[in-house]
Motif scaffolding. Structure first.
Motif, PDB file in Angstrom:
ATOM      1  N   ARG A 222      14.506   7.081  89.987  1.00 13.02           N
ATOM      2  CA  ARG A 222      14.911   5.572  89.564  1.00 13.02           C
ATOM      3  C   ARG A 222      13.452   4.946  89.207  1.00 13.02           C
ATOM      4  NH1 ARG A 222      19.389   6.564  92.111  1.00 13.02           N
ATOM      5  NH2 ARG A 222      21.483   6.633  91.167  1.00 13.02           N
ATOM      6  N   GLY A 223      12.816   4.407  89.991  1.00 17.87           N
ATOM      7  CA  GLY A 223      11.908   3.327  89.691  1.00 17.87           C
ATOM      8  C   GLY A 223      10.270   4.040  88.649  1.00 17.87           C
ATOM      9  N   GLY A 224      10.259   4.911  88.117  1.00 19.32           N
ATOM     10  CA  GLY A 224       9.407   5.764  87.468  1.00 19.32           C
ATOM     11  C   GLY A 224      10.004   5.344  85.931  1.00 19.32           C
ATOM     12  N   ILE A 225      10.899   5.134  85.662  1.00 18.29           N
ATOM     13  CA  ILE A 225      11.433   4.236  84.750  1.00 18.29           C
ATOM     14  C   ILE A 225      11.147   2.926  83.839  1.00 18.29           C
ATOM     15  CG2 ILE A 225      13.692   3.825  85.205  1.00 18.29           C
ATOM     16  CD1 ILE A 225      13.495   5.654  81.550  1.00 18.29           C
ATOM     17  N   VAL A 226      11.190   2.293  85.150  1.00 17.08           N
ATOM     18  CA  VAL A 226      10.441   0.929  84.898  1.00 17.08           C
ATOM     19  C   VAL A 226       8.800   1.113  84.037  1.00 17.08           C
ATOM     20  CG1 VAL A 226      10.038  -1.287  85.521  1.00 17.08           C
ATOM     21  CG2 VAL A 226      12.353   0.448  86.583  1.00 17.08           C
ATOM     22  N   LEU A 227       8.144   1.401  84.586  1.00 18.44           N
ATOM     23  CA  LEU A 227       7.270   2.077  84.285  1.00 18.44           C
ATOM     24  C   LEU A 227       6.776   2.572  83.217  1.00 18.44           C
ATOM     25  CD1 LEU A 227       6.548   1.835  87.738  1.00 18.44           C
ATOM     26  CD2 LEU A 227       4.210   2.353  87.062  1.00 18.44           C
ATOM     27  N   GLY A 228       7.677   3.568  82.665  1.00 22.41           N
ATOM     28  CA  GLY A 228       7.311   4.289  81.826  1.00 22.41           C
ATOM     29  C   GLY A 228       7.893   3.753  80.310  1.00 22.41           C
ATOM     30  N   LYS A 229       8.705   2.923  80.339  1.00 22.61           N
ATOM     31  CA  LYS A 229       8.831   1.966  79.503  1.00 22.61           C
ATOM     32  C   LYS A 229       8.192   1.274  78.926  1.00 22.61           C
ATOM     33  CE  LYS A 229      11.898  -0.090  76.946  1.00 22.61           C
ATOM     34  NZ  LYS A 229      12.074   0.339  75.167  1.00 22.61           N
ATOM     35  N   VAL A 230       7.517   0.680  80.033  1.00 23.51           N
ATOM     36  CA  VAL A 230       6.092  -0.560  79.675  1.00 23.51           C
ATOM     37  C   VAL A 230       5.233   0.351  78.644  1.00 23.51           C
ATOM     38  CG1 VAL A 230       4.561  -1.663  80.681  1.00 23.51           C
ATOM     39  CG2 VAL A 230       6.649  -2.131  81.512  1.00 23.51           C
ATOM     40  N   ILE A 231       4.912   1.862  79.374  1.00 23.73           N
ATOM     41  CA  ILE A 231       3.408   2.526  78.881  1.00 23.73           C
ATOM     42  C   ILE A 231       3.690   3.082  77.489  1.00 23.73           C
ATOM     43  CG2 ILE A 231       2.668   4.201  79.191  1.00 23.73           C
ATOM     44  CD1 ILE A 231       2.504   3.601  82.302  1.00 23.73           C
ATOM     45  N   ALA A 232       5.533   3.380  77.648  1.00 28.76           N
ATOM     46  CA  ALA A 232       6.163   3.924  76.003  1.00 28.76           C
ATOM     47  C   ALA A 232       5.243   3.345  74.862  1.00 28.76           C
ATOM     48  CB  ALA A 232       7.238   4.716  76.760  1.00 28.76           C
ATOM     49  N   ASP A 233       6.315   1.972  75.631  1.00 29.08           N
ATOM     50  CA  ASP A 233       6.398   0.947  74.565  1.00 29.08           C
ATOM     51  C   ASP A 233       4.732   0.182  73.750  1.00 29.08           C
ATOM     52  OD1 ASP A 233       9.385   0.894  74.238  1.00 29.08           O
ATOM     53  OD2 ASP A 233       9.261  -1.865  75.941  1.00 29.08           O
ATOM     54  N   TYR A 234       3.877   0.309  75.187  1.00 29.78           N
ATOM     55  CA  TYR A 234       2.147   0.057  75.011  1.00 29.78           C
ATOM     56  C   TYR A 234       1.804   0.606  73.709  1.00 29.78           C
ATOM     57  CZ  TYR A 234      -2.324  -0.784  75.154  1.00 29.78           C
ATOM     58  OH  TYR A 234      -3.620  -1.898  75.461  1.00 29.78           O
ATOM     59  N   PHE A 235       2.261   2.350  73.948  1.00 25.84           N
ATOM     60  CA  PHE A 235       1.587   2.745  73.036  1.00 25.84           C
ATOM     61  C   PHE A 235       2.397   3.979  71.901  1.00 25.84           C
ATOM     62  CE2 PHE A 235      -0.286   3.972  77.469  1.00 25.84           C
ATOM     63  CZ  PHE A 235      -1.905   3.502  76.968  1.00 25.84           C
ATOM     64  N   LYS A 236       3.960   2.801  72.128  1.00 25.96           N
ATOM     65  CA  LYS A 236       4.599   3.588  70.678  1.00 25.96           C
ATOM     66  C   LYS A 236       4.246   4.815  70.698  1.00 25.96           C
ATOM     67  CE  LYS A 236       3.169  -0.542  68.456  1.00 25.96           C
ATOM     68  NZ  LYS A 236       2.986  -1.638  68.647  1.00 25.96           N
ATOM     69  N   VAL A 237       5.300   5.519  71.827  1.00 28.35           N
ATOM     70  CA  VAL A 237       5.729   6.877  71.767  1.00 28.35           C
ATOM     71  C   VAL A 237       7.412   7.604  72.766  1.00 28.35           C
ATOM     72  CG1 VAL A 237       3.191   7.571  71.967  1.00 28.35           C
ATOM     73  CG2 VAL A 237       4.447   6.694  74.415  1.00 28.35           C
ATOM     74  N   GLN A 238       7.325   8.080  72.011  1.00 32.22           N
ATOM     75  CA  GLN A 238       8.685   9.084  73.327  1.00 32.22           C
ATOM     76  C   GLN A 238       8.654   8.572  74.967  1.00 32.22           C
ATOM     77  OE1 GLN A 238       9.146  12.331  70.884  1.00 32.22           O
ATOM     78  NE2 GLN A 238      11.311  11.647  70.900  1.00 32.22           N
ATOM     79  N   LEU A 239       9.943   7.960  74.720  1.00 28.89           N
ATOM     80  CA  LEU A 239      10.133   7.992  76.422  1.00 28.89           C
ATOM     81  C   LEU A 239      11.378   8.957  77.251  1.00 28.89           C
ATOM     82  CD1 LEU A 239      10.074   6.551  79.613  1.00 28.89           C
ATOM     83  CD2 LEU A 239      11.696   4.774  78.392  1.00 28.89           C
ATOM     84  N   ALA A 240      10.856   9.927  78.240  1.00 24.52           N
ATOM     85  CA  ALA A 240      12.194  10.981  77.998  1.00 24.52           C
ATOM     86  C   ALA A 240      11.781  10.750  79.857  1.00 24.52           C
ATOM     87  CB  ALA A 240      11.551  12.324  78.328  1.00 24.52           C
ATOM     88  N   PRO A 241      13.539  10.168  80.357  1.00 25.70           N
ATOM     89  CA  PRO A 241      13.557  10.324  82.084  1.00 25.70           C
ATOM     90  C   PRO A 241      13.995  11.587  82.664  1.00 25.70           C
ATOM     91  CG  PRO A 241      15.599   9.865  80.919  1.00 25.70           C
ATOM     92  CD  PRO A 241      14.528  10.436  78.944  1.00 25.70           C
ATOM     93  N   LEU A 242      13.496  11.961  83.816  1.00 26.32           N
ATOM     94  CA  LEU A 242      12.643  12.801  84.674  1.00 26.32           C
ATOM     95  C   LEU A 242      14.576  12.642  85.983  1.00 26.32           C
ATOM     96  CD1 LEU A 242       9.825  14.804  84.553  1.00 26.32           C
ATOM     97  CD2 LEU A 242      11.460  15.255  83.019  1.00 26.32           C
ATOM     98  N   VAL A 243      15.015  13.028  86.089  1.00 29.25           N
ATOM     99  CA  VAL A 243      15.763  13.408  87.497  1.00 29.25           C
ATOM    100  C   VAL A 243      15.228  13.962  88.256  1.00 29.25           C
ATOM    101  CG1 VAL A 243      18.602  12.868  87.684  1.00 29.25           C
ATOM    102  CG2 VAL A 243      17.934  12.532  85.857  1.00 29.25           C
ATOM    103  N   ILE A 244      14.980  13.390  89.599  1.00 28.14           N
ATOM    104  CA  ILE A 244      14.556  14.146  90.513  1.00 28.14           C
ATOM    105  C   ILE A 244      14.929  13.350  92.233  1.00 28.14           C
ATOM    106  CG2 ILE A 244      12.733  15.151  91.451  1.00 28.14           C
ATOM    107  CD1 ILE A 244      11.956  16.197  89.045  1.00 28.14           C
TER     108      ILE A 244
END
Length: 206
Positions: A32-54
């Motif tokens: 779950r923790g990576g989704i917080v960072l992933g959202k910020v980074i995806a928004d910054y670059f305006k790219v797709q965000l995909a969650p990975l459940v591990i």
């Protein structure tokens, strides 16, 4: 030390920008923790965000010590050296897989109820997590993405253990990090504010 996951993500986005010229990548964020960072980074670059459940699989009587991880489409990574050292038998491995498969399905059902899973085929992927201690989780993610026939796989994380960086570097096209640390005990030690990420927050970030 990072203030929180959002601050770490902003700094990591700038480092990614320095090291990667192209922008046609997708962000695969480890829940779950990576989704917080992933959202910020995806928004910054305006790219797709995909969650990975591990889901990490812990050792007997020491659940925080990861002996393996279970990812999408029943992708399983085992730390065979650690399993051998701890003399873990097949019966325990089978039982922990069953337990974590149930947890994995529950979380994936929540995520897939919000959006259709992304097709990673022929994509340039940046795997994002809030920190890498043993590498078990990100190696499981790499195994899954390799099976999905991605074009390239880069790991981006604010902090990573020094010995782990050396041992897993060969599995990724590149590792982008802000800090390689020798004395690494837990990811939380590098954050001032490091709350548990709940399912509701994951859904909101999607």
């Amino acid at each position: 030390m990072f203030e929180d996951r959002e601050e770490a993500a902003r700094r990591l986005a700038l480092e990614i920008e320095k090291q990667i010229e192209y922008r046609n990548f997708v962000i695969a964020a480890i829940l779950r923790g990576g989704i917080v960072l992933g959202k910020v980074i995806a928004d910054y670059f305006k790219v797709q965000l995909a969650p990975l459940v591990i889901r990490k699989m812990g050792a007997p009587n020491e659940k925080e010590l990861a002996i393996g991880a279970l990812g999408p489409k029943n992708t399983i990574y085992w730390d065979e050296d650690l399993i051998k050292r701890l003399c873990i038998d097949k019966e325990y491995k089978s039982s922990i897989v069953k337990e974590k498969s149930s947890e994995h399905k529950k979380l994936e059902d929540i995520i897939n109820g919000q959006r259709k899973p992304l097709d990673f085929t022929n994509k340039k992927v940046i795997v994002v997590d809030d920190g890498v201690a043993t590498g078990t989780t990100v190696l499981c993610a790499q195994m899954f993405l390799k099976k999905e026939k991605t074009k390239s796989i880069i790991l981006a994380t604010p902090v990573i253990a020094k010995d782990t960086f050396s041992s897993i570097n060969k599995y990724f096209d590149m590792i982008i990090t802000l800090s390689i640390v020798e004395n690494f005990y837990s990811v939380g030690q590098f954050y001032g504010d490091f709350p548990q990420v709940e399912d509701e927050e994951v859904i909101a970030l999607m």
